[in-house]
Design a protein around this motif. Structure first.
Motif, mmCIF file in Angstrom:
data_model
loop_
_atom_site.group_PDB
_atom_site.id
_atom_site.type_symbol
_atom_site.label_atom_id
_atom_site.label_comp_id
_atom_site.label_asym_id
_atom_site.label_seq_id
_atom_site.Cartn_x
_atom_site.Cartn_y
_atom_site.Cartn_z
ATOM 1 N N VAL A 99 -13.918 1.410 24.749
ATOM 2 C CA VAL A 99 -13.448 2.464 25.655
ATOM 3 C C VAL A 99 -12.550 3.388 24.843
ATOM 4 O O VAL A 99 -11.652 2.915 24.135
ATOM 5 C CB VAL A 99 -12.665 1.868 26.846
ATOM 6 N N LEU B 182 -16.256 -1.983 34.048
ATOM 7 C CA LEU B 182 -16.411 -0.545 33.815
ATOM 8 C C LEU B 182 -15.797 0.330 34.898
ATOM 9 O O LEU B 182 -15.192 1.360 34.606
ATOM 10 C CB LEU B 182 -17.903 -0.224 33.672
ATOM 11 N N ILE C 294 -11.976 1.903 34.647
ATOM 12 C CA ILE C 294 -11.438 2.774 33.601
ATOM 13 C C ILE C 294 -11.696 4.264 33.834
ATOM 14 O O ILE C 294 -11.352 5.079 32.982
ATOM 15 C CB ILE C 294 -11.914 2.343 32.198
ATOM 16 N N THR D 165 -17.266 5.400 27.150
ATOM 17 C CA THR D 165 -17.576 4.011 26.812
ATOM 18 C C THR D 165 -18.790 3.982 25.901
ATOM 19 O O THR D 165 -19.737 4.744 26.086
ATOM 20 C CB THR D 165 -17.835 3.150 28.061
#
Length: 182
Positions: free
Chosen positions: A48, A127, A130, A135
Motif C-alpha cells: 500500500v 483492502l 485503506i 495498492t
C-alpha cells in the motif's frame, strides 16, 4: 469487547476466558497449546502506497523490489507477531527492511501512507480499510497470510463446529481466490 477481554492476544483471550473463538493470523502451533484451529482463508499480501510513490505505477512487486524503500511496520509492542512476520519475509527475500515508522494499527498505517511516509504491507482481504491509496500485489510465493479460527479443544459449545464449517463455506463461496490451499 476489549474492556471485557483486555488481553492483547486473541489466543490468550480464548485460552483463558469464556470467549468461544477468535480470528487470528500467523498461526504457530507453539502458541496453540490447548487450542484447535482451522485455516479459513489464504490472503495474498499487497503493498500500500501513496499514488505518487516511485513504485505506484507498477502492476506487481516482489519484496526485493521494496528493499531499502521507507516502510511502515507494526510496532513490536502493538503486534509482535505481525511485526516479526514482516521482518522475516524481507529476510527470506534477501531484502533490506527500512522501517521509518512503527504503528499500532492499520488505520494509522493508512494515515502515514496517505502523507507519503512509506509503504505498508497488508493482507488483500483488508483492502477496504485503506481508502483510495494505491495498492500493488506482491508476487513472492511466501507473500501471504492465513486467517484462522481458533477455539479451545475442550469447549463444550456444540455450535462451534457448525459455525466453523458454515463460515469456511461462506468465505470460499464469497471469494474462491481467498480459499485456503488444502
Amino acid at each position: 469487547f476489549f474492556s471485557a477481554f483486555p488481553s492483547n492476544s486473541m489466543r490468550e483471550t480464548v485460552r483463558l476466558t469464556d470467549a468461544d473463538l477468535a480470528f487470528v493470523t500467523h498461526v504457530d502451533k507453539n502458541y496453540l497449546i490447548g487450542l484447535e484451529s482451522k485455516t479459513i482463508m489464504k490472503s495474498p499480501l499487497i503493498a500500500v502506497m501513496h499514488p505518487t510513490h516511485a513504485l505506484a505505477n507498477r502492476d506487481s512487486l516482489s519484496i526485493k523490489d521494496l528493499s531499502g524503500f521507507p516502510m511502515i511496520n507494526f510496532s513490536p509492542q502493538a503486534n509482535p507477531i505481525t511485526s516479526d512476520f514482516n521482518k522475516q519475509i524481507f529476510k527470506k527475500a534477501g531484502a533490506q527492511l527500512n522501517i521509518v515508522r512503527e504503528i499500532p494499527n492499520i488505520e494509522t498505517a493508512a494515515f502515514c501512507t496517505s502523507i507519503n511516509e512509506g509503504v505498508f504491507i497488508m493482507p488483500e482481504y483488508l483492502l477496504s480499510s485503506i481508502g483510495s491509496l494505491r495498492t500493488v500485489p506482491l508476487t513472492d510465493s511466501f507473500a501471504y497470510v492465513t486467517l484462522n479460527l481458533i477455539w479451545k479443544k475442550k469447549n463444550p459449545n456444540i455450535s462451534i463446529p457448525v459455525f466453523v464449517d458454515s463460515f469456511s463455506t461462506y468465505i470460499q463461496n464469497r471469494n474462491p481466490n481467498l480459499a485456503p490451499a488444502d
